[in-house]
Motif scaffolding. Structure first.
Motif, PDB file in Angstrom:
ATOM      1  N   SER A  63       0.838  -1.191   0.000  1.00  0.00           N
ATOM      2  CA  SER A  63       0.000   0.000   0.000  1.00  0.00           C
ATOM      3  C   SER A  63       0.868   1.235   0.000  1.00  0.00           C
ATOM      4  N   LEU A  64       0.418   2.281  -0.654  1.00  0.00           N
ATOM      5  CA  LEU A  64       1.132   3.552  -0.644  1.00  0.00           C
ATOM      6  C   LEU A  64       0.671   4.446   0.496  1.00  0.00           C
ATOM      7  N   LYS A  65      -0.207   3.942   1.352  1.00  0.00           N
ATOM      8  CA  LYS A  65      -0.626   4.712   2.515  1.00  0.00           C
ATOM      9  C   LYS A  65       0.554   4.908   3.463  1.00  0.00           C
ATOM     10  N   PRO A  66       0.810   6.126   3.934  1.00  0.00           N
ATOM     11  CA  PRO A  66       1.936   6.343   4.842  1.00  0.00           C
ATOM     12  C   PRO A  66       1.872   5.418   6.054  1.00  0.00           C
ATOM     13  N   ASP A  67       2.981   4.797   6.368  1.00  0.00           N
ATOM     14  CA  ASP A  67       3.052   3.819   7.449  1.00  0.00           C
ATOM     15  C   ASP A  67       4.175   4.215   8.397  1.00  0.00           C
ATOM     16  N   PRO A  68       3.861   4.639   9.626  1.00  0.00           N
ATOM     17  CA  PRO A  68       4.921   5.074  10.536  1.00  0.00           C
ATOM     18  C   PRO A  68       5.865   3.955  10.936  1.00  0.00           C
ATOM     19  N   ASP A  69       5.433   2.694  10.786  1.00  0.00           N
ATOM     20  CA  ASP A  69       6.316   1.578  11.103  1.00  0.00           C
ATOM     21  C   ASP A  69       7.190   1.201   9.923  1.00  0.00           C
ATOM     22  N   GLY A  70       6.778   1.569   8.716  1.00  0.00           N
ATOM     23  CA  GLY A  70       7.520   1.193   7.528  1.00  0.00           C
ATOM     24  C   GLY A  70       8.640   2.168   7.226  1.00  0.00           C
ATOM     25  N   LEU A  71       9.377   1.897   6.137  1.00  0.00           N
ATOM     26  CA  LEU A  71      10.532   2.728   5.808  1.00  0.00           C
ATOM     27  C   LEU A  71      10.496   3.235   4.367  1.00  0.00           C
ATOM     28  N   ASP A  72       9.405   2.947   3.644  1.00  0.00           N
ATOM     29  CA  ASP A  72       9.318   3.405   2.261  1.00  0.00           C
ATOM     30  C   ASP A  72       8.627   4.763   2.234  1.00  0.00           C
ATOM     31  N   TRP A  73       9.433   5.809   2.536  1.00  0.00           N
ATOM     32  CA  TRP A  73       8.867   7.146   2.654  1.00  0.00           C
ATOM     33  C   TRP A  73       8.955   7.928   1.348  1.00  0.00           C
ATOM     34  N   TRP A  74       9.438   7.312   0.292  1.00  0.00           N
ATOM     35  CA  TRP A  74       9.818   8.099  -0.877  1.00  0.00           C
ATOM     36  C   TRP A  74       8.692   8.270  -1.895  1.00  0.00           C
ATOM     37  N   GLU A  75       7.499   7.713  -1.603  1.00  0.00           N
ATOM     38  CA  GLU A  75       6.395   7.810  -2.541  1.00  0.00           C
ATOM     39  C   GLU A  75       5.364   8.856  -2.139  1.00  0.00           C
ATOM     40  N   HIS A  76       5.583   9.539  -1.027  1.00  0.00           N
ATOM     41  CA  HIS A  76       4.538  10.393  -0.464  1.00  0.00           C
ATOM     42  C   HIS A  76       4.996  11.836  -0.344  1.00  0.00           C
ATOM     43  N   ASP A  77       4.028  12.703  -0.178  1.00  0.00           N
ATOM     44  CA  ASP A  77       4.294  14.112   0.113  1.00  0.00           C
ATOM     45  C   ASP A  77       4.969  14.212   1.478  1.00  0.00           C
ATOM     46  N   PRO A  78       6.114  14.905   1.589  1.00  0.00           N
ATOM     47  CA  PRO A  78       6.840  14.921   2.863  1.00  0.00           C
ATOM     48  C   PRO A  78       6.073  15.557   4.009  1.00  0.00           C
ATOM     49  N   ALA A 120       4.120  21.811  10.363  1.00  0.00           N
ATOM     50  CA  ALA A 120       3.536  20.997   9.289  1.00  0.00           C
ATOM     51  C   ALA A 120       2.387  21.732   8.610  1.00  0.00           C
ATOM     52  N   GLY A 121       1.633  22.520   9.384  1.00  0.00           N
ATOM     53  CA  GLY A 121       0.568  23.322   8.783  1.00  0.00           C
ATOM     54  C   GLY A 121       1.111  24.379   7.838  1.00  0.00           C
ATOM     55  N   TYR A 122       2.220  25.024   8.223  1.00  0.00           N
ATOM     56  CA  TYR A 122       2.833  26.020   7.350  1.00  0.00           C
ATOM     57  C   TYR A 122       3.284  25.392   6.022  1.00  0.00           C
ATOM     58  N   LEU A 123       3.795  24.186   6.079  1.00  0.00           N
ATOM     59  CA  LEU A 123       4.309  23.546   4.862  1.00  0.00           C
ATOM     60  C   LEU A 123       3.214  23.343   3.827  1.00  0.00           C
ATOM     61  N   THR A 130       2.867  15.323   4.529  1.00  0.00           N
ATOM     62  CA  THR A 130       1.949  14.279   4.995  1.00  0.00           C
ATOM     63  C   THR A 130       2.687  13.244   5.828  1.00  0.00           C
ATOM     64  N   ASP A 131       3.840  12.829   5.342  1.00  0.00           N
ATOM     65  CA  ASP A 131       4.624  11.834   6.073  1.00  0.00           C
ATOM     66  C   ASP A 131       5.097  12.379   7.421  1.00  0.00           C
ATOM     67  N   LEU A 132       5.437  13.658   7.444  1.00  0.00           N
ATOM     68  CA  LEU A 132       5.875  14.273   8.697  1.00  0.00           C
ATOM     69  C   LEU A 132       4.762  14.217   9.740  1.00  0.00           C
ATOM     70  N   LEU A 133       3.546  14.507   9.325  1.00  0.00           N
ATOM     71  CA  LEU A 133       2.405  14.431  10.232  1.00  0.00           C
ATOM     72  C   LEU A 133       2.172  12.996  10.701  1.00  0.00           C
ATOM     73  N   THR A 134       2.265  12.042   9.787  1.00  0.00           N
ATOM     74  CA  THR A 134       2.057  10.639  10.137  1.00  0.00           C
ATOM     75  C   THR A 134       3.056  10.185  11.191  1.00  0.00           C
ATOM     76  N   LEU A 135       4.332  10.529  10.972  1.00  0.00           N
ATOM     77  CA  LEU A 135       5.381  10.135  11.906  1.00  0.00           C
ATOM     78  C   LEU A 135       5.219  10.840  13.252  1.00  0.00           C
ATOM     79  N   VAL A 171       9.280  19.468  21.003  1.00  0.00           N
ATOM     80  CA  VAL A 171       9.769  19.766  19.652  1.00  0.00           C
ATOM     81  C   VAL A 171       8.891  19.080  18.620  1.00  0.00           C
ATOM     82  N   VAL A 172       8.570  17.805  18.854  1.00  0.00           N
ATOM     83  CA  VAL A 172       7.728  17.056  17.912  1.00  0.00           C
ATOM     84  C   VAL A 172       6.351  17.689  17.815  1.00  0.00           C
TER      85      VAL A 172
END
Length: 413
Positions: A35-50, A142-145, A52-57, A133-134
């Motif tokens: 799945s291309l759904k962002p997964d905080p446990d996974g490591l394939d971060w290169w298919e998504h908007d950064p 993340a909202g500004y981005l 979005t991934d930042l929020l997921t993590l 910080v997180v």
């Protein structure tokens, strides 16, 4: 029986390390499709908007208590796709919509908050205000981005600041010994720096990944990451930044037993640093305090790894003597512990004990997993000397035991 997703990732990582090449769960037949759904446990971060991934993590880190403790550090994630980053950036830009307007006021506010968080980190350690910080990164930043920018200059400035905050989140997790979590934040920092076309900052994060890899015993991977930091930032990095990236290649060469290249890289780093002008360096170099003091510490550790203990001791002493101990308490503590390790290995137990005691004095008020690991290593060294420890060493061991007991108690959490 079919293993769960987390078990499949652990199996793939173990087999990858044994084979010396990357194998994922799909290669093993343990996961079908994907799945291309962002997964905080996974490591394939290169298919998504950064963004979005930042929020997921960030949300996983904030909302799932055990996430930081169970996130897996993976060699597969060190294979950063530098050759395809432009395509990744283009996809990210297309994914962004038009949110609230973002301008200089927001950029200045983020810059000021970053400075406050960074200075506190150097003094009090990665465990101090890590989740604060997180929280700031995943709420405000993340909202500004995802907002609208008046100019491309403003957009790149905000993404660079977000990359620095993601790096700081990773560094704080690394210092807290949450290595899988740190790796994920470092990957997000790389993504954001690339969106900002800030190759020097991307090199800074690649250097941090190299630092983490060498500390975890992955010498060849550390060397590759450090070399990538130099290659990726070539022509963009300032002299002090280039010196920092270069000295990490020395750490990588030392970890792989290459004495000649270690020496050459250390000498090259000194030349670069001699050409640096502090006022012209980026904020992340000034905040981290990379000067001759830090360079001496890194050189000392490289020489220690090569087995040149006398010269390593000289460099570590030089670092300690020139450090601003109040502003950089954590690294002063760790350098004292490294010096004591070297002295103990050279058979000078009384001097080592004195410096271990100094290190523990400096730990007061510092929340650092690396400092705690240094205390555990010290106790291990003392125990290896047998039951006939001198009284001064027994007293240090008792002090260390009390320290670790307090660190593990609910009161300290």
């Amino acid at each position: 029986m079919k293993p769960g997703a987390r078990t499949a990732r652990y199996l793939a990582e173990a087999i990858s390390r044994r084979l010396g090449r990357v194998v994922d769960a799909r290669d093993l037949g343990l996961v079908v499709g994907g799945s291309l759904k962002p997964d905080p446990d996974g490591l394939d971060w290169w298919e998504h908007d950064p963004a979005t991934d930042l929020l997921t993590l960030g949300r996983a880190d904030l909302e799932r208590r055990a996430f930081g403790l169970t996130a897996l550090y993976s060699l597969a994630a060190l294979a950063v796709p530098l050759d395809s980053w432009q395509n990744i950036v283009d996809r990210g830009r297309q994914a962004r919509g038009g949110g609230a307007a973002v301008g200089r006021h927001e950029i200045d506010a983020v810059r000021d908050m970053l400075a406050v968080f960074s200075k506190a980190d150097e003094r009090f350690g990665g465990g101090h205000a890590r989740l604060a910080v997180v929280q700031y990164l995943t709420s405000d930043v993340a909202g500004y981005l995802q907002g609208r920018f008046a100019s491309d200059h403003d957009r790149r400035a905000m993404f660079s600041l977000a990359a620095e905050l993601a790096y700081l989140s990773g560094w704080k997790a690394f210092d807290s010994s949450l290595h899988g979590l740190a790796q994920r934040y470092y990957l997000q920092s790389l993504r954001l720096a690339n969106e900002a076309d800030d190759r020097a900052l991307a090199g800074f994060t690649l250097r941090a990944m190299a630092h983490q890899a060498v500390d975890l015993g992955h010498g060849p991977e550390a060397l590759q990451l450090a070399s990538s930091s130099l290659e990726w930032s070539k022509g963009r990095a300032t002299p002090a930044a280039t010196a920092l990236f270069t000295i990490l290649t020395a750490r990588g060469y030392a970890a792989t037993g290459d004495t000649a290249r270690t020496t050459a890289a250390g000498a090259a780093a000194e030349v670069h640093l001699a050409n640096a002008s502090p006022d012209d360096e980026p904020s992340w170099i000034r905040t981290s305090g990379f000067t001759e003091t830090s360079l001496a510490s890194q050189v000392g550790q490289a020489l220690r790894d090569l087995g040149d203990l006398p010269t390593a001791e000289t460099e570590l002493r030089r670092s300690i003597a020139t450090r601003n101990t109040e502003a950089y308490r954590r690294i002063h503590t760790l350098t004292l512990a490294n010096l004591a390790d070297v002295q103990c290995a050279r058979g000078r137990l009384r001097e080592a004990t004195e410096n271990w005691n100094h290190a523990m004095d400096s730990m007061t008020g510092v929340q650092s997993g690396r400092a705690t690991v240094a205390v555990r290593n010290m106790r291990s060294r003392l125990s290896s000397l047998g039951p006939r420890l001198p009284t001064f060493a027994q007293q240090l061991d008792q002090r260390a035991a009390a320290f670790l007991h307090y660190q593990n108690s609910p009161r300290s959490k």
